[in-house]
Write a protein that holds these residues in place. Structure first.
Motif, PDB file in Angstrom:
ATOM      1  N   LEU A   1      63.757 -25.918  33.913  1.00 27.96           N
ATOM      2  CA  LEU A   1      63.552 -26.826  35.133  1.00 27.96           C
ATOM      3  C   LEU A   1      62.666 -26.316  36.198  1.00 27.96           C
ATOM      4  CD1 LEU A   1      66.705 -28.976  35.181  1.00 27.96           C
ATOM      5  CD2 LEU A   1      64.861 -29.635  33.978  1.00 27.96           C
ATOM      6  N   GLY A   2      62.915 -25.094  36.334  1.00 21.44           N
ATOM      7  CA  GLY A   2      62.000 -24.457  37.256  1.00 21.44           C
ATOM      8  C   GLY A   2      60.510 -24.360  36.946  1.00 21.44           C
ATOM      9  N   PHE A   3      60.554 -23.770  35.558  1.00 18.58           N
ATOM     10  CA  PHE A   3      59.452 -23.340  34.942  1.00 18.58           C
ATOM     11  C   PHE A   3      58.638 -24.781  34.631  1.00 18.58           C
ATOM     12  CE2 PHE A   3      57.198 -22.768  30.902  1.00 18.58           C
ATOM     13  CZ  PHE A   3      56.466 -21.699  31.301  1.00 18.58           C
ATOM     14  N   LEU A   4      59.168 -26.137  34.470  1.00 19.65           N
ATOM     15  CA  LEU A   4      58.617 -27.288  34.286  1.00 19.65           C
ATOM     16  C   LEU A   4      57.865 -27.679  35.631  1.00 19.65           C
ATOM     17  CD1 LEU A   4      60.691 -29.128  31.560  1.00 19.65           C
ATOM     18  CD2 LEU A   4      58.919 -27.685  31.356  1.00 19.65           C
ATOM     19  N   ARG A   5      58.528 -27.331  36.646  1.00 24.71           N
ATOM     20  CA  ARG A   5      58.142 -27.736  37.958  1.00 24.71           C
ATOM     21  C   ARG A   5      56.450 -27.115  38.222  1.00 24.71           C
ATOM     22  NH1 ARG A   5      63.553 -28.079  39.471  1.00 24.71           N
ATOM     23  NH2 ARG A   5      63.444 -25.925  40.206  1.00 24.71           N
ATOM     24  N   PHE A   6      56.797 -25.943  37.698  1.00 18.19           N
ATOM     25  CA  PHE A   6      55.405 -24.877  37.862  1.00 18.19           C
ATOM     26  C   PHE A   6      54.530 -25.453  37.081  1.00 18.19           C
ATOM     27  CE2 PHE A   6      53.361 -21.575  35.546  1.00 18.19           C
ATOM     28  CZ  PHE A   6      52.476 -21.162  36.441  1.00 18.19           C
ATOM     29  N   ILE A   7      54.638 -25.769  35.927  1.00 18.13           N
ATOM     30  CA  ILE A   7      53.610 -26.282  34.820  1.00 18.13           C
ATOM     31  C   ILE A   7      53.093 -27.717  35.286  1.00 18.13           C
ATOM     32  CG2 ILE A   7      53.299 -27.203  32.479  1.00 18.13           C
ATOM     33  CD1 ILE A   7      55.636 -25.324  31.537  1.00 18.13           C
ATOM     34  N   TYR A   8      53.816 -28.495  35.583  1.00 20.04           N
ATOM     35  CA  TYR A   8      53.507 -29.829  36.003  1.00 20.04           C
ATOM     36  C   TYR A   8      52.628 -29.821  37.175  1.00 20.04           C
ATOM     37  CZ  TYR A   8      53.357 -34.875  37.172  1.00 20.04           C
ATOM     38  OH  TYR A   8      52.985 -36.164  37.217  1.00 20.04           O
ATOM     39  N   ASN A   9      52.986 -28.837  38.275  1.00 21.85           N
ATOM     40  CA  ASN A   9      52.150 -28.998  39.425  1.00 21.85           C
ATOM     41  C   ASN A   9      50.631 -28.276  38.923  1.00 21.85           C
ATOM     42  OD1 ASN A   9      51.558 -28.922  42.382  1.00 21.85           O
ATOM     43  ND2 ASN A   9      51.907 -26.757  42.139  1.00 21.85           N
ATOM     44  N   LEU A  10      50.760 -27.190  38.197  1.00 22.71           N
ATOM     45  CA  LEU A  10      49.402 -26.686  37.857  1.00 22.71           C
ATOM     46  C   LEU A  10      48.802 -27.657  36.965  1.00 22.71           C
ATOM     47  CD1 LEU A  10      49.028 -23.003  36.514  1.00 22.71           C
ATOM     48  CD2 LEU A  10      47.908 -24.906  35.273  1.00 22.71           C
ATOM     49  N   LEU A  11      49.307 -28.335  35.860  1.00 22.16           N
ATOM     50  CA  LEU A  11      48.477 -29.258  35.142  1.00 22.16           C
ATOM     51  C   LEU A  11      47.836 -30.270  35.834  1.00 22.16           C
ATOM     52  CD1 LEU A  11      50.816 -29.241  31.968  1.00 22.16           C
ATOM     53  CD2 LEU A  11      48.595 -27.932  32.279  1.00 22.16           C
ATOM     54  N   GLN A  12      48.560 -31.021  36.895  1.00 18.18           N
ATOM     55  CA  GLN A  12      48.341 -31.939  37.662  1.00 18.18           C
ATOM     56  C   GLN A  12      47.111 -31.735  38.481  1.00 18.18           C
ATOM     57  OE1 GLN A  12      49.346 -35.103  36.908  1.00 18.18           O
ATOM     58  NE2 GLN A  12      48.845 -36.169  38.597  1.00 18.18           N
ATOM     59  N   THR A  13      47.436 -30.616  39.209  1.00 16.96           N
ATOM     60  CA  THR A  13      46.544 -30.243  40.223  1.00 16.96           C
ATOM     61  C   THR A  13      45.235 -29.691  39.792  1.00 16.96           C
ATOM     62  OG1 THR A  13      48.557 -29.725  41.746  1.00 16.96           O
ATOM     63  CG2 THR A  13      46.217 -28.826  42.504  1.00 16.96           C
ATOM     64  N   GLU A  14      45.177 -28.850  38.719  1.00 15.91           N
ATOM     65  CA  GLU A  14      44.109 -28.067  38.267  1.00 15.91           C
ATOM     66  C   GLU A  14      43.352 -28.833  37.216  1.00 15.91           C
ATOM     67  OE1 GLU A  14      43.496 -25.646  40.451  1.00 15.91           O
ATOM     68  OE2 GLU A  14      45.230 -25.581  41.338  1.00 15.91           O
ATOM     69  N   GLN A  15      44.127 -29.572  36.384  1.00 19.39           N
ATOM     70  CA  GLN A  15      43.733 -30.169  35.126  1.00 19.39           C
ATOM     71  C   GLN A  15      42.774 -29.336  34.284  1.00 19.39           C
ATOM     72  OE1 GLN A  15      41.738 -33.847  36.315  1.00 19.39           O
ATOM     73  NE2 GLN A  15      43.610 -34.762  37.256  1.00 19.39           N
ATOM     74  N   PRO A  16      43.401 -28.201  33.854  1.00 24.44           N
ATOM     75  CA  PRO A  16      42.784 -27.143  33.183  1.00 24.44           C
ATOM     76  C   PRO A  16      42.546 -27.719  31.508  1.00 24.44           C
ATOM     77  CG  PRO A  16      45.236 -26.514  33.165  1.00 24.44           C
ATOM     78  CD  PRO A  16      44.819 -27.616  34.103  1.00 24.44           C
ATOM     79  N   GLN A  17      41.335 -27.422  31.036  1.00 20.93           N
ATOM     80  CA  GLN A  17      41.064 -27.924  29.600  1.00 20.93           C
ATOM     81  C   GLN A  17      41.511 -26.598  28.583  1.00 20.93           C
ATOM     82  OE1 GLN A  17      40.211 -30.979  29.057  1.00 20.93           O
ATOM     83  NE2 GLN A  17      40.918 -31.347  31.137  1.00 20.93           N
ATOM     84  N   HIS A  18      41.215 -25.372  29.208  1.00 20.68           N
ATOM     85  CA  HIS A  18      41.691 -24.261  28.205  1.00 20.68           C
ATOM     86  C   HIS A  18      42.665 -23.698  28.901  1.00 20.68           C
ATOM     87  CE1 HIS A  18      37.625 -25.223  26.985  1.00 20.68           C
ATOM     88  NE2 HIS A  18      37.871 -24.650  25.823  1.00 20.68           N
ATOM     89  N   ILE A  19      43.975 -23.398  28.355  1.00 22.58           N
ATOM     90  CA  ILE A  19      45.110 -22.820  28.992  1.00 22.58           C
ATOM     91  C   ILE A  19      45.837 -22.213  27.957  1.00 22.58           C
ATOM     92  CG2 ILE A  19      46.096 -25.017  29.090  1.00 22.58           C
ATOM     93  CD1 ILE A  19      47.524 -24.038  31.557  1.00 22.58           C
ATOM     94  N   ALA A  20      46.557 -20.990  28.265  1.00 21.95           N
ATOM     95  CA  ALA A  20      47.371 -20.461  27.376  1.00 21.95           C
ATOM     96  C   ALA A  20      48.375 -19.595  27.898  1.00 21.95           C
ATOM     97  CB  ALA A  20      46.720 -19.547  26.454  1.00 21.95           C
ATOM     98  N   PHE A  21      49.675 -19.724  27.519  1.00 25.21           N
ATOM     99  CA  PHE A  21      50.971 -19.015  28.200  1.00 25.21           C
ATOM    100  C   PHE A  21      51.440 -17.624  27.306  1.00 25.21           C
ATOM    101  CE2 PHE A  21      50.701 -22.894  30.398  1.00 25.21           C
ATOM    102  CZ  PHE A  21      51.750 -22.827  31.337  1.00 25.21           C
ATOM    103  N   ALA A  22      51.465 -16.566  27.877  1.00 27.55           N
ATOM    104  CA  ALA A  22      51.915 -15.358  27.185  1.00 27.55           C
ATOM    105  C   ALA A  22      53.438 -15.019  27.523  1.00 27.55           C
ATOM    106  CB  ALA A  22      50.925 -14.185  27.395  1.00 27.55           C
ATOM    107  N   PHE A  23      54.104 -14.786  26.696  1.00 20.26           N
ATOM    108  CA  PHE A  23      55.415 -14.432  26.728  1.00 20.26           C
ATOM    109  C   PHE A  23      55.686 -12.853  26.281  1.00 20.26           C
ATOM    110  CE2 PHE A  23      55.500 -18.919  27.092  1.00 20.26           C
ATOM    111  CZ  PHE A  23      56.585 -19.209  27.708  1.00 20.26           C
TER     112      PHE A  23
END
Length: 292
Positions: free
Chosen positions: A38-60
């Motif tokens: 849930l904490g990770f999802l808050r981070f993702i939502y804020n980033l997507l909503q604020t920055e609206q990136p078209q090219h994005i990738a997550f590394a694990f």
């Protein structure tokens, strides 16, 4: 800020942070703790909503034991305890959620998330793109080229190359040399005893790199720095340690078999709804995710 950059996210830290926050445990529909998700999802939502990136990738990261750095130095990250089963489960849920959102995510059994991001950054620059490197780990600041940004999103000021120099005392390309000299406690990488990041920065300001420094050790004692003679002795005594550490601190930028098309894809709404239901999210929250 760069125009239409590629966003490259070092995912693990944004899962670990909510995991370590002391708060009431939230369980999913199967009775598993999901605070980190849930904490990770808050981070993702804020980033997507604020920055609206078209090219994005997550590394694990997925397997420290099989990593190339562990093969070079078996004590690499040996100070870290293995992730408990319920945290591993939450990491997988985070990855599943990204898949449902149509966002690229990747990991390698032999290379770390840093290397995956380095590979993406190299490939995207070859396509004329600039990169937003999102991480709380200073190691990744070494990837910042002209036009790029290193940013611990929501925590610190975004740093271009000059900002990295001001923050850490060295240019981005010198960070692996700085870490090789000072060591990195977080990764259990040895350095020169008594040499911290500040002293390492002073050495690199004069000698530019570990390679140059080790070829000109007698000149260290001539520096106008307190304890220069002792510093010269320490560098001379620990040359092998520095060379070993430098193999560990640099990021490898040619990881095979990682996705290279980082454009957002169509969402899998069936999977997204199922995950929202499992995590106890409301219909309203599902609708927000559906349109983010």
């Amino acid at each position: 800020m760069p125009e239409n950059p590629v966003w490259l996210i070092d995912a693990s830290i944004y899962v670990f942070r909510p995991w370590f926050v002391r708060q009431p445990i939230v369980l999913d529909s199967e009775g598993n703790p999901v605070n980190a998700v849930l904490g990770f999802l808050r981070f993702i939502y804020n980033l997507l909503q604020t920055e609206q990136p078209q090219h994005i990738a997550f590394a694990f990261d997925i397997s420290l034991q099989t990593s190339t750095r562990k093969a070079i130095y078996p004590a690499y990250k040996a100070n870290r305890t293995p992730a408990p089963a319920d945290l591993k489960m939450q990491f997988q849920l985070c990855r599943d959620f990204l898949d449902a959102l149509g966002i690229v995510q990747a990991a390698s059994p032999y290379f770390e998330a840093d290397d995956v991001i380095g590979t993406w950054a190299k490939q995207q620059r070859n396509n004329g793109k600039t990169c937003m490197i999102i991480s709380g780990d200073k190691d990744l600041a070494q990837l910042v080229n002209d036009g790029d940004i290193w940013w611990d999103y929501g925590k610190r000021t975004p740093l271009p190359p000059g900002g990295v120099k001001k923050e850490f005392g060295v240019w981005p390309a010198q960070i692996p040399d700085q870490l090789a000299l000072a060591g990195d406690v977080a990764d259990n990488i040895p350095g020169i005893p008594g040499v911290g990041m500040s002293t390492a920065a002073k050495l690199l300001q004069k000698f530019s790199s570990v390679e140059v420094l080790l070829s000109r050790i007698p000149e260290i004692g001539l520096m106008k720095t307190r304890g220069a003679k002792r510093l010269q002795e320490l560098v001379g005594e620990h040359q092998d340690t520095v060379r070993l550490a430098r193999q560990l601190t640099g990021i490898y930028c040619d990881v095979p078999d990682v996705p290279l098309d980082l454009r957002r894809k169509d969402k899998d709404l069936v999977q997204l709804q199922a995950l929202c239901e499992r995590l106890g999210l409301t219909e309203q929250q599902y609708n927000l995710w559906k349109h983010v």
